[in-house]
Design a protein around this motif. Sequence first.
Motif, PDB file in Angstrom:
ATOM      1  N   ILE A 176       1.439   5.887   8.212  1.00 59.78           N
ATOM      2  CA  ILE A 176       0.016   5.811   7.917  1.00 59.78           C
ATOM      3  C   ILE A 176      -0.161   5.371   6.475  1.00 59.78           C
ATOM      4  CG2 ILE A 176      -0.710   7.511   9.630  1.00 59.78           C
ATOM      5  CD1 ILE A 176      -0.690   9.629   7.466  1.00 59.78           C
ATOM      6  N   THR A 177      -1.177   4.589   6.228  1.00 62.18           N
ATOM      7  CA  THR A 177      -1.507   4.240   4.849  1.00 62.18           C
ATOM      8  C   THR A 177      -2.325   5.382   4.263  1.00 62.18           C
ATOM      9  OG1 THR A 177      -3.467   3.035   5.554  1.00 62.18           O
ATOM     10  CG2 THR A 177      -1.440   1.768   5.282  1.00 62.18           C
ATOM     11  N   VAL A 178      -2.037   5.705   2.993  1.00 60.61           N
ATOM     12  CA  VAL A 178      -2.686   6.847   2.342  1.00 60.61           C
ATOM     13  C   VAL A 178      -3.252   6.407   1.002  1.00 60.61           C
ATOM     14  CG1 VAL A 178      -1.260   8.594   3.467  1.00 60.61           C
ATOM     15  CG2 VAL A 178      -0.466   7.532   1.337  1.00 60.61           C
ATOM     16  N   SER A 193       0.853  -1.182   0.000  1.00 64.88           N
ATOM     17  CA  SER A 193       0.000   0.000   0.000  1.00 64.88           C
ATOM     18  C   SER A 193       0.891   1.235   0.000  1.00 64.88           C
ATOM     19  CB  SER A 193      -0.888   0.013   1.248  1.00 64.88           C
ATOM     20  OG  SER A 193      -1.679  -1.155   1.328  1.00 64.88           O
ATOM     21  N   TRP A 194       0.356   2.358  -0.463  1.00 62.60           N
ATOM     22  CA  TRP A 194       1.077   3.617  -0.318  1.00 62.60           C
ATOM     23  C   TRP A 194       1.075   4.012   1.156  1.00 62.60           C
ATOM     24  CZ3 TRP A 194       3.864   6.368  -3.851  1.00 62.60           C
ATOM     25  CH2 TRP A 194       3.730   5.991  -5.196  1.00 62.60           C
ATOM     26  N   ILE A 195       2.246   4.334   1.658  1.00 63.51           N
ATOM     27  CA  ILE A 195       2.343   4.742   3.058  1.00 63.51           C
ATOM     28  C   ILE A 195       3.026   6.102   3.144  1.00 63.51           C
ATOM     29  CG2 ILE A 195       2.369   2.390   3.958  1.00 63.51           C
ATOM     30  CD1 ILE A 195       5.425   2.655   4.276  1.00 63.51           C
ATOM     31  N   ALA A 196       2.780   6.810   4.221  1.00 66.21           N
ATOM     32  CA  ALA A 196       3.348   8.139   4.454  1.00 66.21           C
ATOM     33  C   ALA A 196       3.799   8.229   5.901  1.00 66.21           C
ATOM     34  CB  ALA A 196       2.311   9.220   4.148  1.00 66.21           C
ATOM     35  N   PRO A 197       4.725   9.139   6.195  1.00 65.17           N
ATOM     36  CA  PRO A 197       5.142   9.311   7.592  1.00 65.17           C
ATOM     37  C   PRO A 197       4.045   9.996   8.398  1.00 65.17           C
ATOM     38  CG  PRO A 197       6.156  10.978   6.208  1.00 65.17           C
ATOM     39  CD  PRO A 197       5.450  10.043   5.278  1.00 65.17           C
ATOM     40  N   SER A 198       4.079   9.811   9.691  1.00 62.37           N
ATOM     41  CA  SER A 198       3.118  10.480  10.576  1.00 62.37           C
ATOM     42  C   SER A 198       3.610  11.849  11.017  1.00 62.37           C
ATOM     43  CB  SER A 198       2.836   9.596  11.797  1.00 62.37           C
ATOM     44  OG  SER A 198       4.043   9.233  12.447  1.00 62.37           O
ATOM     45  N   PHE A 199       4.774  12.289  10.485  1.00 63.46           N
ATOM     46  CA  PHE A 199       5.291  13.611  10.808  1.00 63.46           C
ATOM     47  C   PHE A 199       4.503  14.688  10.059  1.00 63.46           C
ATOM     48  CE2 PHE A 199       9.437  11.060  10.631  1.00 63.46           C
ATOM     49  CZ  PHE A 199       9.334  10.682  11.960  1.00 63.46           C
ATOM     50  N   THR A 200       4.758  15.942  10.400  1.00 59.42           N
ATOM     51  CA  THR A 200       4.232  17.038   9.587  1.00 59.42           C
ATOM     52  C   THR A 200       4.925  17.007   8.227  1.00 59.42           C
ATOM     53  OG1 THR A 200       5.885  18.581  10.421  1.00 59.42           O
ATOM     54  CG2 THR A 200       3.778  18.466  11.608  1.00 59.42           C
ATOM     55  N   ARG A 201       4.327  17.652   7.261  1.00 61.31           N
ATOM     56  CA  ARG A 201       4.791  17.478   5.885  1.00 61.31           C
ATOM     57  C   ARG A 201       6.136  18.134   5.596  1.00 61.31           C
ATOM     58  NH1 ARG A 201      -0.021  20.983   3.095  1.00 61.31           N
ATOM     59  NH2 ARG A 201       0.912  23.065   3.136  1.00 61.31           N
ATOM     60  N   GLU A 202       6.633  18.971   6.508  1.00 60.42           N
ATOM     61  CA  GLU A 202       7.932  19.606   6.292  1.00 60.42           C
ATOM     62  C   GLU A 202       9.092  18.683   6.666  1.00 60.42           C
ATOM     63  OE1 GLU A 202       5.577  20.970   8.225  1.00 60.42           O
ATOM     64  OE2 GLU A 202       4.752  22.474   6.850  1.00 60.42           O
ATOM     65  N   ILE A 203       8.848  17.705   7.506  1.00 55.02           N
ATOM     66  CA  ILE A 203       9.936  16.869   8.032  1.00 55.02           C
ATOM     67  C   ILE A 203      10.251  15.742   7.047  1.00 55.02           C
ATOM     68  CG2 ILE A 203      10.619  15.306   9.888  1.00 55.02           C
ATOM     69  CD1 ILE A 203       8.830  16.925  11.759  1.00 55.02           C
ATOM     70  N   HIS A 204      11.512  15.693   6.628  1.00 56.12           N
ATOM     71  CA  HIS A 204      11.953  14.617   5.741  1.00 56.12           C
ATOM     72  C   HIS A 204      12.035  13.310   6.523  1.00 56.12           C
ATOM     73  CE1 HIS A 204      12.891  17.936   3.142  1.00 56.12           C
ATOM     74  NE2 HIS A 204      13.484  17.177   2.242  1.00 56.12           N
ATOM     75  N   PHE A 230       4.979  13.382   1.643  1.00 57.35           N
ATOM     76  CA  PHE A 230       5.931  12.318   1.325  1.00 57.35           C
ATOM     77  C   PHE A 230       5.193  10.985   1.335  1.00 57.35           C
ATOM     78  CE2 PHE A 230       8.826  15.453   3.415  1.00 57.35           C
ATOM     79  CZ  PHE A 230       9.696  15.649   2.353  1.00 57.35           C
ATOM     80  N   ARG A 231       5.518  10.109   0.391  1.00 56.38           N
ATOM     81  CA  ARG A 231       4.837   8.816   0.354  1.00 56.38           C
ATOM     82  C   ARG A 231       5.677   7.821  -0.437  1.00 56.38           C
ATOM     83  NH1 ARG A 231      -0.742   9.997  -2.317  1.00 56.38           N
ATOM     84  NH2 ARG A 231      -0.620  11.867  -1.039  1.00 56.38           N
TER      85      ARG A 231
END
Length: 919
Positions: free
Chosen positions: A290-292, A117-128, A230-231
């Motif tokens: 998180i899955t997105v 699945s596509w996943i993304a970090p649980s951080f805010t979108r600025e954090i690499h 990010f994903r």
Amino acid sequence: MKITGMKTCYQRNPLGIDLADLTFSWQVEEAEGSAQKHARLVIAKDPDFRSVVFDSDRDDKERQGILPSGCYTPEVGVHPGEPYFWKVSVEDDAGDLGESPVQTFEGGHPEGPWGGSWIAPSFTREIHPVMRKTFLVTGEELRSLKRARLYLCGLGLYEAYVNGKKIGDQFLTPYFTDYRYWVQYQTYDVADLLQEGENTLDVWLGEGWYKGRFGYLSDGQLREYYGDTFRMIADLYLFGSAARRISTDGSWKCLRSPVVKSGIYDGEWLDLRREEVLRHPTQGEIAEVITVTPPAAQLHAMVGVPVRAHETLTPCEVITTPRGETVLDFGQEVTGWVEFAADLPAETEVTLEYGEVLQGGNFYRDNLRTAEAKFTCTFAGKGKVLVRPHFTFYGFRYVRVTGMQVTGKNAKDFTAVCLYSDLEETGEVITGIPKVNRLIANTKWSQKDNFLDIPTDCPQRDERLGWTGDAEIFADTASCHMETPRFYRKYLRDMNLEQREKNGAVPYVVPDVLTVGREKQKEPPFALEKDQWGEAGAAVWGDAATIIPWTVFLHYGNKKLLAESYPGMRQWVDFIRSMDETYCGGKRLWTCGFHFGDWLSLDVEGDAAGMDNREGGTDKHFVASVFYFYSTSLTARAAEVLGRQEEAKAYAKLAGEVYRALQGAYVTGEGTLSIDTQTAYALGICFDLFETEEGKRLAGDHLAELLHRNHDHLSTGFVGTAYLCRALTQTGHGREAVTLLLNEDYPSWLYEVNLGATTIWERWNSLLADGSISGTGMNSLNHYAYGCVCGWIYEDLCGLRVTKEGIGAGNDGIGARTLKIAPHTDARLGRAQARIRFPQGQYCAGWQIGDGTPQKEDGQGAEKPIAYHFSVPFDGKAVFVPDRALRNLTVNGTPITREELSARIFGAGTYEIKGEPLL
């Protein structure tokens, strides 16, 4: 014999490629014969060829035993996710036999849906983030492992590591596509990186084109064109006694990346202290993923060419500037980055800043506009480490270093790494003038520096966009220098998709960030019929949709690639016709909408002209209408080649109507035009607007006169420069063409060389005669467009021109199966020699006057003998046409008459033709 140069889809043993329209190519060398009698291609699922899936002797009924050398595109039933093996055997006309080594290729992800699945970090979108999966591999799994494949895509950019080691040798993956429609994923062989027990797969993510600041809209401040998160998605397949798949899901974790900030324009900030945390994270430093929902882009196996590291350069000088700055000079403008090794205390911050030129001996970067072009690294104090950026690139020659001392002793610890698409160099030219040779090298360096996944305009400032006009103008030279089919295939794929949303209009830049940016700002679409700067539909720039596919076809002879591009060719011509009939009165002239004209031409107010004058002194509707005719003609020719006869007739009819309208509107007499500019006459000659040979000759005489009035200097811009030397040569004014090449004062190519240029400039006076920069608003020292002169050097000066017309009944010149070698000599050069490795094999052609010493004037030494040299590859043919009348002719020492020479067809071999000029 030897069978060499074996490639699948123009790559050696590729992994993870798109399997549509497979192309196989090879060359034959050191054969006893000169032509192919029989050839056989075999493809199998195993290296021993027990499980054959294709045998041309068995399966290709149309070409049984007579495969076209250079480019073979069979219909083969193969499947992604499986390795294949292939070989070729050849018999020549002398009975010599050869069999190639075994080669491999493999497609991408196995058929069926992805497990991940596509996943993304649980951080805010600025954090690499670094996305992490830990998994176990048993000893039994390792022992039975046949292969391990990682299929991976990360947005914006990614780098992946298994057990701390970087996977693969590609950079800036998954590259730049129109992410609204498609995105490439990459396939990696990771078998050698796995270990028994616990394994860690880390994927670092950066912003890139997808998410970061990009484009020139809103003063270059727009970001998140395609997404704000990010994903990533991945499937890791372990193929052994039992197949196993490890995929992206909610069990993955994420950590803060050592890359604190990244951007295409601004560079990168790397904190090595975070690498220590990655190695030994505490529980509190590990976060959930998180899955997105999947992005709009469709996942697609690799269509383009991988970006890899190539040349490396060390500083040729460490400069202490008048301001006291420490600046590294790498001696050559390149695209990539600098990596360096250092042992520095913890918390030490080192910053590298990148620039193209010095001013007053000091570091300078104002012409980069808003692009910061920096790399900052914070050290962890853990000994000597090698550091580099991960998610950016720079165009540079000079690097300012702050935060550490650099001397001649440790300068060798700094290395410039050249990044560009992995295209094999196929061409080379050498003349008797070192400055001309430097110019030729500059054209190739600008191609390397701007062929980073897409054909960019420049690699350094806040632009770096895939401008279609630059790409179209340079396509012929590019295809002489390097093997371009796969590179252009990806670019044209984006172009074709974007045309569909614009009624066939071609965007100014591809991928089309101008439209995406406008929509992001909620601005209405541009009216394409109005003369206002927009985002699509301009002549010459839009003609990339027809000229690039046709150029690639002429050089490589691949009908399948032409067929793939043909819908875009049709869309573009149909768009112009719609504009003509809807807004231009149906007069078969293109007289509405915005056009760049002869961009940056010098025939209005010179190179310092304002924005209103950048279109040049040639009527832009004349330019647009000429290319209306040319694109329509090319589309008709493509339809004919592809067997679409009704469409060929329809487009040929339309082309005829446009041609007659052009003549009626702009041709005022035999050899004369209503527009009295160098560009107008160059286009009129090259596109045959003069119906008689006498008319063409008179037009050439007038073009030469226009040059003489301008003190034998050009006054052309982006359009006219591409055709000026060709037009002069075609009409018997080769002397004037060579004069343009050899001029050393402004405006000329060697003016740049004399001022230290190592690449091609955007403007004829990017630097003034004193070395000061002429302006900062739009001024790049690394634009390849004016390097198009090198195509003329290969094709007209040395004689290696590819055309649709060939020699002999039933033959043609496409893909260089046959060549008409017709060089043009000039004593001021002394000598010239070119080679191009076409799919057919390597052709060489050149000449030398006397002992090859350049003369001050072309007429000097007119009595000296001329030696022409050329070679023809296996299974190739050529005719030779000398550029002047000669007596006492010999071919390889054997006398021959002029009549015999003109009638002779040369097969494979190397030839020297000597003669004395008739005085």
